[in-house]
Write a protein that holds these residues in place. Structure first.
Motif, PDB file in Angstrom:
ATOM      1  N   ARG A   1     -24.400 -33.585 -19.560  1.00 49.63           N
ATOM      2  CA  ARG A   1     -26.166 -33.640 -19.253  1.00 49.63           C
ATOM      3  C   ARG A   1     -26.752 -32.923 -18.128  1.00 49.63           C
ATOM      4  NH1 ARG A   1     -28.294 -38.319 -22.533  1.00 49.63           N
ATOM      5  NH2 ARG A   1     -30.377 -38.063 -20.642  1.00 49.63           N
ATOM      6  N   PRO A   2     -27.902 -32.747 -18.454  1.00 48.85           N
ATOM      7  CA  PRO A   2     -28.340 -32.234 -17.433  1.00 48.85           C
ATOM      8  C   PRO A   2     -29.152 -33.208 -16.542  1.00 48.85           C
ATOM      9  CG  PRO A   2     -30.614 -31.914 -19.075  1.00 48.85           C
ATOM     10  CD  PRO A   2     -28.580 -32.100 -19.729  1.00 48.85           C
ATOM     11  N   LYS A   3     -29.630 -34.282 -16.282  1.00 49.24           N
ATOM     12  CA  LYS A   3     -29.904 -35.742 -15.697  1.00 49.24           C
ATOM     13  C   LYS A   3     -29.265 -36.792 -15.951  1.00 49.24           C
ATOM     14  CE  LYS A   3     -34.747 -33.933 -15.392  1.00 49.24           C
ATOM     15  NZ  LYS A   3     -35.634 -33.567 -15.478  1.00 49.24           N
ATOM     16  N   PRO A   4     -28.781 -37.550 -15.385  1.00 51.00           N
ATOM     17  CA  PRO A   4     -28.243 -38.567 -15.509  1.00 51.00           C
ATOM     18  C   PRO A   4     -29.110 -40.302 -16.103  1.00 51.00           C
ATOM     19  CG  PRO A   4     -28.920 -38.648 -13.424  1.00 51.00           C
ATOM     20  CD  PRO A   4     -29.694 -37.304 -13.575  1.00 51.00           C
ATOM     21  N   THR A   5     -28.693 -40.786 -16.752  1.00 51.22           N
ATOM     22  CA  THR A   5     -29.789 -41.521 -17.751  1.00 51.22           C
ATOM     23  C   THR A   5     -29.620 -42.927 -17.035  1.00 51.22           C
ATOM     24  OG1 THR A   5     -27.414 -43.037 -18.052  1.00 51.22           O
ATOM     25  CG2 THR A   5     -27.516 -41.474 -19.992  1.00 51.22           C
TER      26      THR A   5
ATOM     27  N   ALA B   1     -20.604 -43.893 -15.301  1.00 52.32           N
ATOM     28  CA  ALA B   1     -19.624 -43.264 -15.219  1.00 52.32           C
ATOM     29  C   ALA B   1     -20.496 -41.837 -15.774  1.00 52.32           C
ATOM     30  CB  ALA B   1     -17.282 -43.097 -15.894  1.00 52.32           C
ATOM     31  N   LEU B   2     -19.740 -40.710 -15.355  1.00 57.15           N
ATOM     32  CA  LEU B   2     -20.074 -39.839 -15.424  1.00 57.15           C
ATOM     33  C   LEU B   2     -19.698 -39.427 -16.916  1.00 57.15           C
ATOM     34  CD1 LEU B   2     -19.987 -36.208 -13.670  1.00 57.15           C
ATOM     35  CD2 LEU B   2     -19.203 -36.544 -15.404  1.00 57.15           C
ATOM     36  N   THR B   3     -20.475 -38.816 -17.906  1.00 56.74           N
ATOM     37  CA  THR B   3     -19.243 -38.173 -19.275  1.00 56.74           C
ATOM     38  C   THR B   3     -20.226 -36.724 -19.523  1.00 56.74           C
ATOM     39  OG1 THR B   3     -21.381 -39.466 -20.584  1.00 56.74           O
ATOM     40  CG2 THR B   3     -19.720 -40.530 -20.531  1.00 56.74           C
ATOM     41  N   TYR B   4     -19.007 -36.204 -20.365  1.00 54.90           N
ATOM     42  CA  TYR B   4     -19.001 -34.938 -20.672  1.00 54.90           C
ATOM     43  C   TYR B   4     -18.996 -34.495 -22.072  1.00 54.90           C
ATOM     44  CZ  TYR B   4     -14.680 -33.787 -19.426  1.00 54.90           C
ATOM     45  OH  TYR B   4     -13.282 -34.503 -19.760  1.00 54.90           O
TER      46      TYR B   4
ATOM     47  N   PHE C   1     -15.594 -41.839 -12.386  1.00 56.70           N
ATOM     48  CA  PHE C   1     -15.862 -41.642 -11.279  1.00 56.70           C
ATOM     49  C   PHE C   1     -17.893 -41.438 -11.393  1.00 56.70           C
ATOM     50  CE2 PHE C   1     -13.981 -37.349 -12.311  1.00 56.70           C
ATOM     51  CZ  PHE C   1     -15.514 -36.912 -12.338  1.00 56.70           C
ATOM     52  N   PRO C   2     -18.267 -41.837 -10.787  1.00 58.92           N
ATOM     53  CA  PRO C   2     -20.232 -41.425 -11.299  1.00 58.92           C
ATOM     54  C   PRO C   2     -20.204 -40.474 -10.770  1.00 58.92           C
ATOM     55  CG  PRO C   2     -19.336 -42.517  -8.497  1.00 58.92           C
ATOM     56  CD  PRO C   2     -18.239 -42.025  -9.807  1.00 58.92           C
ATOM     57  N   ARG C   3     -21.624 -40.207 -11.308  1.00 59.19           N
ATOM     58  CA  ARG C   3     -22.576 -38.420 -11.181  1.00 59.19           C
ATOM     59  C   ARG C   3     -22.801 -37.921 -10.082  1.00 59.19           C
ATOM     60  NH1 ARG C   3     -24.899 -36.766 -16.033  1.00 59.19           N
ATOM     61  NH2 ARG C   3     -26.298 -35.323 -14.150  1.00 59.19           N
ATOM     62  N   PRO C   4     -22.144 -37.032  -9.447  1.00 59.05           N
ATOM     63  CA  PRO C   4     -22.756 -36.466  -7.898  1.00 59.05           C
ATOM     64  C   PRO C   4     -24.343 -36.710  -7.653  1.00 59.05           C
ATOM     65  CG  PRO C   4     -21.513 -34.418  -9.474  1.00 59.05           C
ATOM     66  CD  PRO C   4     -21.590 -35.633  -9.705  1.00 59.05           C
ATOM     67  N   ASP C   5     -24.739 -36.488  -9.123  1.00 62.70           N
ATOM     68  CA  ASP C   5     -26.588 -36.953  -8.948  1.00 62.70           C
ATOM     69  C   ASP C   5     -27.007 -38.238  -9.191  1.00 62.70           C
ATOM     70  OD1 ASP C   5     -26.060 -36.769 -11.613  1.00 62.70           O
ATOM     71  OD2 ASP C   5     -27.805 -35.192 -11.233  1.00 62.70           O
ATOM     72  N   ASN C   6     -26.484 -39.226  -8.668  1.00 68.57           N
ATOM     73  CA  ASN C   6     -26.229 -40.579  -8.554  1.00 68.57           C
ATOM     74  C   ASN C   6     -27.076 -41.292  -8.058  1.00 68.57           C
ATOM     75  OD1 ASN C   6     -25.231 -42.349  -6.873  1.00 68.57           O
ATOM     76  ND2 ASN C   6     -23.406 -41.192  -7.605  1.00 68.57           N
ATOM     77  N   TRP C   7     -27.941 -43.039  -8.005  1.00 72.51           N
ATOM     78  CA  TRP C   7     -29.242 -43.178  -6.746  1.00 72.51           C
ATOM     79  C   TRP C   7     -28.726 -43.138  -6.146  1.00 72.51           C
ATOM     80  CZ3 TRP C   7     -32.207 -44.198 -12.036  1.00 72.51           C
ATOM     81  CH2 TRP C   7     -32.253 -43.763 -12.789  1.00 72.51           C
TER      82      TRP C   7
END
Length: 115
Positions: A23-27, A36-39, A57-63
């Motif tokens: 998904r383009p933006k994190p929940t 964690a990141l999902t696809y 692992f977490p999304r690379p664009d987490n806050w």
């Protein structure tokens, strides 16, 4: 549920083409690095069932944390193979199949070790 073509990538696994997408933006919970990141993965032609993969692992664009990383196509291919061995039928309409990337790695290592 079909995966949008925009933002998705194609991958060929054992001569079958699949479409996968993050998904383009994190929940909100992914942004906080709580989940964690999902696809998602489906067949490119005539998709039936969708595979949703949760990484470890977490999304690379987490806050919050900087320990996220990108998903590599080899990981996607390995997870598709593991899901197929677990009974995922991407050509048949059925509920979404959930899979953990950690579980797919365990399955792969068990097969290579002969267990």
């Amino acid at each position: 549920m079909a995966i949008p073509k925009k933002g998705s990538r194609l991958i060929s696994v054992d001569d079958i083409t699949y479409r996968w997408r993050i998904r383009p933006k994190p929940t909100y919970s992914q942004g906080l690095a709580e989940t964690a990141l999902t696809y998602a993965v489906e067949l490119e032609q005539d998709p039936g069932s969708v595979l949703v993969v949760t990484t470890d692992f977490p999304r690379p664009d987490n806050w919050i944390v900087s320990s996220g990383r990108a998903v590599r196509p080899t990981e996607v291919a390995d997870t598709i193979r593991a899901a197929l061995r677990q009974g995922w039928r991407p050509d048949r309409p059925s509920p979404v199949m959930q899979m953990s990337a950690t579980a797919s790695r365990r399955l792969a290592s068990a097969e290579t070790s002969g267990a």
